[in-house]
Design an enzyme around this catalytic site. Structure first.
Site, PDB file in Angstrom:
ATOM      1  N   ARG E  88       2.080   4.135   7.599  1.00  0.00           N
ATOM      2  CA  ARG E  88       1.932   5.447   6.965  1.00  0.00           C
ATOM      3  C   ARG E  88       0.880   5.401   5.847  1.00  0.00           C
ATOM      4  O   ARG E  88       0.147   6.364   5.630  1.00  0.00           O
ATOM      5  CB  ARG E  88       3.272   5.941   6.420  1.00  0.00           C
ATOM      6  CG  ARG E  88       4.359   6.208   7.477  1.00  0.00           C
ATOM      7  CD  ARG E  88       3.901   7.064   8.616  1.00  0.00           C
ATOM      8  NE  ARG E  88       4.947   7.308   9.612  1.00  0.00           N
ATOM      9  CZ  ARG E  88       5.201   6.520  10.661  1.00  0.00           C
ATOM     10  NH1 ARG E  88       4.528   5.394  10.866  1.00  0.00           N
ATOM     11  NH2 ARG E  88       6.137   6.852  11.532  1.00  0.00           N
ATOM     12  N   GLU E  91      -2.397   5.379   7.529  1.00  0.00           N
ATOM     13  CA  GLU E  91      -2.688   6.738   7.985  1.00  0.00           C
ATOM     14  C   GLU E  91      -3.197   7.606   6.843  1.00  0.00           C
ATOM     15  O   GLU E  91      -4.109   8.423   7.035  1.00  0.00           O
ATOM     16  CB  GLU E  91      -1.413   7.342   8.588  1.00  0.00           C
ATOM     17  CG  GLU E  91      -1.599   8.713   9.191  1.00  0.00           C
ATOM     18  CD  GLU E  91      -0.336   9.195   9.883  1.00  0.00           C
ATOM     19  OE1 GLU E  91       0.140   8.498  10.808  1.00  0.00           O
ATOM     20  OE2 GLU E  91       0.208  10.246   9.482  1.00  0.00           O
ATOM     21  N   SER E 114     -11.539   1.123  -8.963  1.00  0.00           N
ATOM     22  CA  SER E 114     -11.303  -0.310  -8.839  1.00  0.00           C
ATOM     23  C   SER E 114      -9.931  -0.606  -8.244  1.00  0.00           C
ATOM     24  O   SER E 114      -8.930   0.022  -8.608  1.00  0.00           O
ATOM     25  CB  SER E 114     -11.396  -0.983 -10.211  1.00  0.00           C
ATOM     26  OG  SER E 114     -11.179  -2.370 -10.077  1.00  0.00           O
TER      27      SER E 114
END
Lengths: 147, 147, 147, 147, 147, 147, 147, 147, 147, 147
Positions: E88, E91, E114
């Protein structure tokens, strides 16, 4: 035990004994190119050859049998080789691949250069600007046929 | 227009005019191996060579300029070539890769065979059992140095 | 035993003994860059160097022999390195790759910077806004030649 | 039109006009490394810089606007570059990657060399045995912090 | 022994002893996010921290030393994670990647957030329709500079 | 015409008109995160929202219809993003992936953080040492159920 | 124009004219297997064959020339074919690959079955439980030779 | 112990005892093609067959049980096989894949040749120009149905 | 010991004892689908369930603890499964993937079918032309929300 | 024109006309699952069906012919789908793949569930906690046979 184990045994024995591939080949009376490829797990040895190698590298009997079994070929751990020496050959295929194709087809028509009915020879070519690696390859041309 | 477009123009012109690579090379007074690689987008031509090729293939002026720009090299569309002729060379690297490495290091020590300071020659080798493709490669040995 | 085993032995010994690469290099009288690469399995040591390393890391005799064998090079487990420090170098090649190419060709013509006839030096660059990593690389230019 | 189109326009104009990167950089009063990277689609130009480039390469207004938009970076068409010059840099990361890591951590502790707060300089290093490519890189060290 | 072995020792000990990451972090007086990442082989511990972890997980002395060595980072076995929870997050980068880029550049100009000078905090967010995972990330903005 | 064409139209119009994502979002009365993702081809707009966007970006009618069709999601051209800003997020998943997993399971048990019932907020966090990117994510926890 | 364009012309003409591969092959007096492969861009036609195909498919002259040029072979867009019919052949190689190898080596020794000096025949095999696809393949055995 | 271990046991026993696949098949009264595939871990044996194999290869009882468990199929270590013999079959699928598809659909309509309800036979075909490998395949045609 | 070791223990015990998944599930009073997935390392068991499985498969105590730890999910060794049975499911996603997407969005709008709040049932469907595998899946629809 | 062009024409026409897949299917008197898959380029239409679709989507005659040609199947642009809805199905195969295999083999023995002699039905399942996607699949079991 499998063929990879036998290859590792041979390499370890070679390091321990300080043997040279050229000497191994001389013992079998064959080219250093074919014998090295065989010892590195890419070719199949006859019973007599396998016995000679068994003596030379002090291999167990089962290993001598494995040397006579046709191996699953392919000597590199990755598709694109990370080793700089081997990569240069990969690069030659990448850069000159379409040139090989164009020139062989121009000379012979549609077909391929066999990588099976193939021999090669690798020597030092003396050169005042720095010695060179000289490789001669010879592969049978196999034509596609219509049917 | 980019260099790939110029390569496609050259290939199209060659098909239309029925030229041979050997003849193209003769016009430049160079080997067919280097000239073919250059026409296929892998080498850089001098202004004089580019003009000659422009005349031969009837290329526009901009294309003649592109032939003098160093190309982004690599002639194959996939990492593992699908074309059977080119694949056989890939297979030779796969099967004999560790053999090349073992024998070159045995003869020369740690280093590589240059793919840049390199030349090759591809000829027909007559053989009663079927003619063979004969390839000679020569690449400078470059040693790793300690520092 | 193979060269990877020797690399792991060296790293384990280094952790146990609390050695620094700089000190290892000093013992051999060579740069820390080359010596570290060699200890990490990327370079080949001379017999004398190998014996010194064997003493320093308390390696068995067979390991000392392996240090003198040319290794299969390539130090990373994946093509795109997952380690953030190493990835930054991969990113430099990705972002500046075509820039390296454009500028070297503009200055030198068609050819490459050798990664074999190559040396480098890595130092700390003091800076009030935060110290910097300073790297100097020097690789011989190798021109493509026509033939 | 997108940024890739602008990059292609610049390269085409450069080939047609026979410009040098060094001259382009001089026009902007900046390093050839940063300006070349920017022209190849890897950096973002200020409005003034973009206008200057637009004049130099005779770009349309929309292209001048695109030069001021932050590009999607990454200049190479494949993960492992096929171009021999760029591949040598990939090889340096592959062979020396763990060495970079070991030496930077030994000197600085856990962290990375920034590829963002970074500058570099590429020059010709005269050498009687053959000139060399000399590259200096400087990147800020960024430490991991505990929290 | 290497760092991966130490990570496995820690996980096994944690399962056997029924410890919670939150409690491990409390013992070190640091955030659970950083300490968990460190125990899973992604961060480097100070000598004092390593000794505390050694006591908590009953690690051998060599393991305690390994915890102080900067690890080769990257915690996932495949580029695209197969685990649904971790996927997830992959994704989110895939779907929102260009959005992150667009909004950070709009606010800050060219540069990055960063991942080194970075901290995060993961908590439970009570919600009558089903509790939510609440994550706060903070990374220093690093601008690209012209040179 | 397809949804990708519409995304390109929107980006081109935004560059030409010099719009900001924040202003686009304000026009729709929604968050800049969701609206930007939608304009970049990752979310689906209602008819009213699509009409507003059509006016703002001067899109043709067919494009306004496409904005209401659920898109094939995924905004990145490669699995591992080459763009440095987006890569840092990929790196966070790589380095912290198992940490996310460990801490969410410790708090919630087996299940995932939803990437669908999800919202996020990206802001500037002022910091004397350099401003920071601050991101808040909130995703519903979805438990695996036995059956 | 390139060979792929010619393949697409042939497929489009075949759909428009409602031709069958079997009839195309009959016109050339050759097997349907070889002729179909050729029309799909995998084989090289003689001038006479190319002219016949040009008439049949109403191809322009340049296309007729392209049919006589050796094509870059490989007919599939991905390494693992997504098309279910073609995948079944990929699956046969995956499941039976080592069986092919074991049985051919048992019968013939080390070597390969040629894919160049090769012919095949595909027919319908009537079967009361449902007709079957019947394929006969014949490839020359090529032995590896010692040298 | 798992099924792969059993496959290795069988191959080792075959090498040690010098058995032939043909003889193994004869012992079971089945084709050498199916029996070899089964011994190489691709098919499932009945209890009686498994006991016979257990006797022949002197396998432990647990191995005999594993021979009756449906294996996870797929006999090759890489997607594109490196072994030259097996690669030739991969090449046939690559070169003739679209031809198989075109001809089967022309004869049968939309559907596939089953790789499950499938049998094959591999024999030596005597030929004065060099013996040939002759393979007959027969797979049930399975039509797609509308619903 | 890790979770994979426990999975292998369970499979070995199942082969040795000749148990059926259906009976294992009955012992826990749950569906065979969820229990099999859990035993194969994809789900997390409660302490009571883990103890029952420990008795059934005669697992050591540590294994019983591991069954209660959330596993790293993903049951397949390669992205494209080589096993023909599992590949057919991969093929369904490949062929019907865009159909699933089109029909679910048509019925429900933008969102997904949850693979977490999900249950399934696999049964034999008697059919005179050959029995069929019947699978019922039910996953909660999760809508994307604007914010 | 090729089949992909026809698929794009259909999708564009559907967006413009605001048609629903369910209505398209009703016009052909077939299931919405099969008809949608066909319109998305995965199935072959009969001449009558193709004409009906041609009228509905106002397709040119050549497109109507293409609908009757068996397509090269596979509807997804990448092996691992990036679209979240389709990925959930990929995840189900990844997580439950070995479970499908175990349970089908337990019930039916060695063989597969056909993806060709296959039908499915996708409906809304009302649920007070949130409606669910309900999918029924039915594929013929095909047994491996010994020969």
């Amino acid at each position: 035990m499998n063929r990879n184990d036998v290859t590792e045994m041979i390499i370890e024995a070679k390091v321990k004994k300080g043997l040279r591939w050229e000497d191994v080949a001389a013992r079998l009376g064959l080219s250093k190119e074919w014998v090295t490829a065989g010892c590195l797990g890419q070719m199949t040895f006859s019973p007599e050859q396998a016995v000679l190698l068994g003596e030379l590298f002090e291999l167990p009997d089962e290993a001598v049998k494995w040397l006579q079994v046709v191996p699953y070929k392919g000597s590199l751990p990755t598709t694109v080789p990370t080793d700089p020496l081997i990569y240069r050959f990969h690069e030659l295929v990448s850069v000159y691949g379409t040139t090989f194709k164009a020139l062989i087809h121009e000379e012979f028509g549609d077909g391929i250069m066999s990588a099976i009915d193939f021999r090669m020879d690798l020597t030092r070519e003396a050169d005042p600007k720095g010695d060179r690696v000289h490789i001669t390859m010879s592969g049978k041309f196999l034509p596609y046929r219509t049917y």
